[in-house]
Scaffold this motif. Structure first.
Motif, PDB file in Angstrom:
ATOM      1  N   THR A 185       0.860  -1.282   0.100  1.00  0.00           N
ATOM      2  CA  THR A 185       0.023   0.043  -0.130  1.00  0.00           C
ATOM      3  C   THR A 185       0.829   1.107  -0.066  1.00  0.00           C
ATOM      4  N   ALA A 186       2.297   1.037  -0.005  1.00  0.00           N
ATOM      5  CA  ALA A 186       3.158   2.128  -0.027  1.00  0.00           C
ATOM      6  C   ALA A 186       4.527   1.653  -0.415  1.00  0.00           C
ATOM      7  N   ASN A 187       5.382   2.590  -0.783  1.00  0.00           N
ATOM      8  CA  ASN A 187       6.823   2.066  -1.293  1.00  0.00           C
ATOM      9  C   ASN A 187       7.941   2.577  -0.627  1.00  0.00           C
ATOM     10  N   TYR A 188       8.348   2.053   0.487  1.00  0.00           N
ATOM     11  CA  TYR A 188       9.398   2.739   1.235  1.00  0.00           C
ATOM     12  C   TYR A 188      10.789   2.165   1.193  1.00  0.00           C
ATOM     13  N   TRP A 189      11.902   2.943   1.375  1.00  0.00           N
ATOM     14  CA  TRP A 189      13.178   2.378   1.637  1.00  0.00           C
ATOM     15  C   TRP A 189      13.464   2.528   2.899  1.00  0.00           C
ATOM     16  N   ILE A 190      13.978   1.322   3.501  1.00  0.00           N
ATOM     17  CA  ILE A 190      14.282   1.414   5.028  1.00  0.00           C
ATOM     18  C   ILE A 190      15.839   1.113   5.354  1.00  0.00           C
ATOM     19  N   VAL A 191      16.219   1.839   6.361  1.00  0.00           N
ATOM     20  CA  VAL A 191      17.679   1.670   6.758  1.00  0.00           C
ATOM     21  C   VAL A 191      17.548   1.059   8.050  1.00  0.00           C
ATOM     22  N   VAL A 243      -4.672  -6.517   6.814  1.00  0.00           N
ATOM     23  CA  VAL A 243      -5.183  -5.491   7.801  1.00  0.00           C
ATOM     24  C   VAL A 243      -4.958  -5.757   9.457  1.00  0.00           C
ATOM     25  N   GLY A 244      -4.183  -4.943  10.069  1.00  0.00           N
ATOM     26  CA  GLY A 244      -3.983  -5.273  11.433  1.00  0.00           C
ATOM     27  C   GLY A 244      -4.793  -4.366  12.254  1.00  0.00           C
ATOM     28  N   VAL A 245      -5.305  -4.724  13.291  1.00  0.00           N
ATOM     29  CA  VAL A 245      -6.170  -3.995  14.180  1.00  0.00           C
ATOM     30  C   VAL A 245      -5.859  -3.816  15.572  1.00  0.00           C
ATOM     31  N   GLU A 246      -5.928  -2.512  15.957  1.00  0.00           N
ATOM     32  CA  GLU A 246      -5.235  -2.143  17.162  1.00  0.00           C
ATOM     33  C   GLU A 246      -5.972  -0.972  17.950  1.00  0.00           C
ATOM     34  N   CYS A 247      -6.040  -1.179  19.274  1.00  0.00           N
ATOM     35  CA  CYS A 247      -6.575  -0.144  19.884  1.00  0.00           C
ATOM     36  C   CYS A 247      -5.694   0.365  20.913  1.00  0.00           C
ATOM     37  N   GLY A 248      -5.719   1.802  21.320  1.00  0.00           N
ATOM     38  CA  GLY A 248      -4.556   2.638  22.185  1.00  0.00           C
ATOM     39  C   GLY A 248      -5.334   3.639  22.863  1.00  0.00           C
ATOM     40  N   SER A 274       2.799  -3.229  19.791  1.00  0.00           N
ATOM     41  CA  SER A 274       2.040  -4.173  19.034  1.00  0.00           C
ATOM     42  C   SER A 274       1.962  -3.821  17.747  1.00  0.00           C
ATOM     43  N   THR A 275       1.811  -2.369  17.192  1.00  0.00           N
ATOM     44  CA  THR A 275       1.743  -2.072  15.829  1.00  0.00           C
ATOM     45  C   THR A 275       3.195  -2.464  15.219  1.00  0.00           C
ATOM     46  N   THR A 276       4.155  -2.377  16.030  1.00  0.00           N
ATOM     47  CA  THR A 276       5.465  -2.796  15.468  1.00  0.00           C
ATOM     48  C   THR A 276       5.444  -4.228  14.839  1.00  0.00           C
ATOM     49  N   GLY A 277       5.036  -5.107  15.769  1.00  0.00           N
ATOM     50  CA  GLY A 277       4.875  -6.283  15.637  1.00  0.00           C
ATOM     51  C   GLY A 277       3.910  -6.742  14.361  1.00  0.00           C
ATOM     52  N   MET A 278       2.781  -6.276  14.301  1.00  0.00           N
ATOM     53  CA  MET A 278       1.792  -6.541  13.180  1.00  0.00           C
ATOM     54  C   MET A 278       2.359  -6.011  11.768  1.00  0.00           C
ATOM     55  N   ALA A 279       3.058  -4.791  11.817  1.00  0.00           N
ATOM     56  CA  ALA A 279       3.647  -4.707  10.509  1.00  0.00           C
ATOM     57  C   ALA A 279       4.729  -5.486  10.257  1.00  0.00           C
ATOM     58  N   GLY A 280       5.548  -5.985  11.354  1.00  0.00           N
ATOM     59  CA  GLY A 280       6.475  -6.770  11.061  1.00  0.00           C
ATOM     60  C   GLY A 280       6.163  -8.186  10.893  1.00  0.00           C
ATOM     61  N   ALA A 281       4.764  -8.544  10.930  1.00  0.00           N
ATOM     62  CA  ALA A 281       4.286  -9.862  10.454  1.00  0.00           C
ATOM     63  C   ALA A 281       3.467  -9.818   8.977  1.00  0.00           C
ATOM     64  N   GLY A 282       3.752  -8.363   8.479  1.00  0.00           N
ATOM     65  CA  GLY A 282       3.445  -8.242   6.981  1.00  0.00           C
ATOM     66  C   GLY A 282       1.829  -7.482   6.931  1.00  0.00           C
ATOM     67  N   ALA A 283       1.468  -6.905   8.065  1.00  0.00           N
ATOM     68  CA  ALA A 283       0.130  -6.237   7.860  1.00  0.00           C
ATOM     69  C   ALA A 283       0.515  -4.794   6.998  1.00  0.00           C
ATOM     70  N   ASN A 284      -0.155  -4.466   5.890  1.00  0.00           N
ATOM     71  CA  ASN A 284       0.024  -3.458   4.943  1.00  0.00           C
ATOM     72  C   ASN A 284      -0.776  -2.367   5.212  1.00  0.00           C
ATOM     73  N   LEU A 285      -1.658  -2.523   6.252  1.00  0.00           N
ATOM     74  CA  LEU A 285      -2.687  -1.337   6.587  1.00  0.00           C
ATOM     75  C   LEU A 285      -2.961  -1.670   7.948  1.00  0.00           C
ATOM     76  N   ILE A 286      -3.059  -0.708   8.857  1.00  0.00           N
ATOM     77  CA  ILE A 286      -3.580  -0.818  10.398  1.00  0.00           C
ATOM     78  C   ILE A 286      -4.891   0.080  10.457  1.00  0.00           C
ATOM     79  N   LEU A 287      -5.787  -0.546  11.293  1.00  0.00           N
ATOM     80  CA  LEU A 287      -6.958   0.279  11.744  1.00  0.00           C
ATOM     81  C   LEU A 287      -6.724   0.384  13.268  1.00  0.00           C
ATOM     82  N   PHE A 288      -6.896   1.521  13.659  1.00  0.00           N
ATOM     83  CA  PHE A 288      -6.215   1.974  15.358  1.00  0.00           C
ATOM     84  C   PHE A 288      -7.469   2.728  15.746  1.00  0.00           C
ATOM     85  N   SER A 289      -8.055   2.160  16.859  1.00  0.00           N
ATOM     86  CA  SER A 289      -9.185   2.699  17.596  1.00  0.00           C
ATOM     87  C   SER A 289      -8.594   3.657  18.764  1.00  0.00           C
ATOM     88  N   THR A 290      -9.110   4.458  19.067  1.00  0.00           N
ATOM     89  CA  THR A 290      -8.629   5.402  20.106  1.00  0.00           C
ATOM     90  C   THR A 290      -9.809   6.248  20.808  1.00  0.00           C
TER      91      THR A 290
END
Length: 551
Positions: A127-133, A314-319, A452-468
């Motif tokens: 869903t995006a195109n990044y370079w990471i270091v 889609v990762g789902v998160e609440c914070g 948690s969000t770090t872990g979900m993205a690290g598991a391959g989630a390409n979008l996160i819905l985050f409730s607050t």
């Protein structure tokens, strides 16, 4: 069926706890039906819970249809539930499944829909195109920051230029003789426009600094390499630059092995620079900057193309949750999650401490006994490790949660789990994990938002819905995070951080299915390149979880 009025809500017919939708004054008459009514005997703040009958000490109480607490003293009808009269208690669970049937929601309106994504050679779509270091050890963080200073501005990825402009104006005013009072009153101006990107098809270069890689346990270093490998393999990542010192626990070879576990045909650029093998820091850094820049120029050749919705993970998160999160934003996200599953996509539900009390429901939804056994084993081992360091899942709610009505972990968990929807559990992943199954995946992470969000993205989630409910700026370096507020007040107060308001569900002006359609449509826009509030702020939160310590 819920019992609802403009002033209160009973979520499940079996519930003892009633939610106040607005402040209730002493003397207010509450009528649930012809046989159940009470008079409010103490003020009930909006979002908090009360009981409509006399409760005896030791009695277990329910909300969302499950046990969420035990009365620590006698509680008269019409009383506020607090930490002084309600202790944490949760529903018992076991690994024996009682299969639950699930009917997928109608997704006909989206069957032919697509999003504009970046197609990778392994069939995944970003869903995006990044370079990471990435550094393999904290010793290289300084070098990452130096690379960031060198590249961000030149490539046009700086954010919040208004802050820099304000600082420059303050310095100039002071040089011209302004007083302290005049400096304090200086007009801050506007946030400033985002600079034009030199490489329009590369959404950014992200620098994932961390405090790990050496000095901790070998398990910590292995998990760090697993998370970093997940980001390297992530569909939103075009290429990777690795900075290594050389002598640390988290060896480059471990990182390469973890990458192969996730993608045996990994073919993205992987640029590795080891400082202890370089002639000098200047030698290593100049090579890293040159080769990274060249790699990004190549990544810029990739353009967005149509992709089917089964490519969504889609990762789902609440914070920063509040007393409304479990009745508006979380079930709303859950409704979207079920639609994503119905369209052939994947959903990731994490935060295992916030599944306390709903374990049996998730066990029953597991599609095999093996998955049920694995889930129970992970939950029990995690709880035991937390207890061993003087904590436990019951300690999960934060002061902000408690102040806003989430007074036991079971209350918080029963509402939090709703964001995963109701579909069958297709896989159970231990940390750091990697999603390979379509459908609902359970991923063991801490309840901490960023871990948690770090872990979900690290598991391959390409979008996160985050409730607050209370408001939070949390974002992620490579995965767009869509922030959903549980109430309109927070949406307005945090307008620069919130993307979608679930408040109309509370006031009754819309239904969850109607609002879910709107949120899914917004998700497709974000998957196609629309920036979220967190992306505009440059909110790139990244924390690797150290097992057994954090809740």
């Amino acid at each position: 069926m819920v019992t609802l009025s403009s002033s209160f809500l009973r979520v499940n017919p079996a519930d003892d706890l009633i939610v106040a939708l607005q402040d209730l004054e002493v003397g207010t008459e509450i009528k649930i039906d012809s046989s159940e009514h009470c008079r409010i005997v103490e003020a009930i703040p909006r979002k908090h819970k009360f009981v409509t009958r006399d409760v005896a000490r030791g009695e277990q109480l329910r909300m969302y249809g499950v046990i969420v607490g035990e009365a620590s003293r006698d509680i008269p009808a019409g009383s506020l539930l607090t930490m002084e009269n309600l202790d944490h208690s949760s529903e018992p669970f076991h690994a024996n499944r009682k299969q639950i049937d699930w009917a997928a929601p109608d997704v006909g309106d989206w069957q032919q829909s697509t999003f504009q994504g970046y197609h990778r050679s392994n069939g995944s779509v970003g869903t995006a195109n990044y370079w990471i270091v990435i550094p393999t050890v904290f010793c290289e963080n300084r070098n990452l920051l130096k690379m960031s200073e060198a590249l961000h501005g030149v490539l046009g990825y700086q954010t919040n230029s208004g802050y820099r402009n304000l600082a420059q104006r303050l310095a100039k005013a002071w040089q011209q003789g302004a007083t302290i009072d005049q400096l304090a009153a200086l007009d801050p101006g506007s946030p400033g426009d985002l600079p034009e990107r030199l490489l329009p098809n590369v959404d950014g270069i992200k620098f994932l600094t961390h405090d790990g890689g050496c000095g901790g346990t070998r398990e910590d270093s292995q998990n760090l390499c697993g998370i970093l490998a997940g980001y390297a393999c992530h569909p939103n990542v075009a290429g990777v630059t690795v900075l290594s010192l050389g002598c640390q626990h988290a060896q480059v070879s471990i990182l390469e092995d973890e990458i192969q576990k996730r993608d045996s045909n990994f073919d993205k650029p992987l640029l590795i620079f080891e400082q202890q093998k370089a002639e000098s820091e200047w030698d290593m850094m100049t090579r890293a900057i040159r080769e990274t820049f060249a790699g990004m120029v190549k990544a810029n050749e990739l353009t967005r193309q149509p992709a089917s919705l089964d490519k969504l993970i889609v990762g789902v998160e609440c914070g920063a949750s509040d007393g409304f999160s479990g009745i508006s934003a979380n079930p709303l996200i859950g409704a979207v999650a079920d639609r994503v599953v119905g369209l052939g996509g994947s959903v990731v539900l994490s935060e295992f401490p916030e599944l306390c009390g709903v374990e049996q429901d998730l066990v029953n939804r597991c599609t095999s006994q093996e998955l049920a056994d694995r889930f129970v084993d992970i939950m029990q081992r995690y709880e035991a490790r937390a207890v061993a360091v003087g904590s436990g899942f019951a300690k999960n709610p934060s002061p902000g949660n408690i102040k806003d009505g989430l007074i036991t972990d079971a209350i918080k968990s029963a509402g939090a789990a709703l964001k995963g929807g109701r579909s069958p559990v297709k896989d159970v992943l231990d940390y750091p994990g990697w999603v390979t199954k379509r459908g609902l995946n359970l991923l063991c992470t801490a309840g901490n938002d960023v871990e948690s969000t770090t872990g979900m993205a690290g598991a391959g989630a390409n979008l996160i819905l985050f409730s607050t409910g209370l408001g939070t700026p949390t974002g992620n370096p490579v995965c767009p995070v869509i922030k959903v507020s549980s109430n309109t007040k927070t949406s307005e107060s945090f307008s620069d951080m919130i993307d979608f308001d679930a408040g109309p569900i509370i006031d009754g002006s819309t239904s969850i299915p109607e609002h879910a359609a709107q949120l899914l449509n917004l998700s497709l826009e974000v998957a196609s390149g629309k920036p979220t509030a967190a992306m505009k702020l440059g909110q790139d939160d990244f924390i690797v979880w150290k097992r057994g310590v954090s809740l």
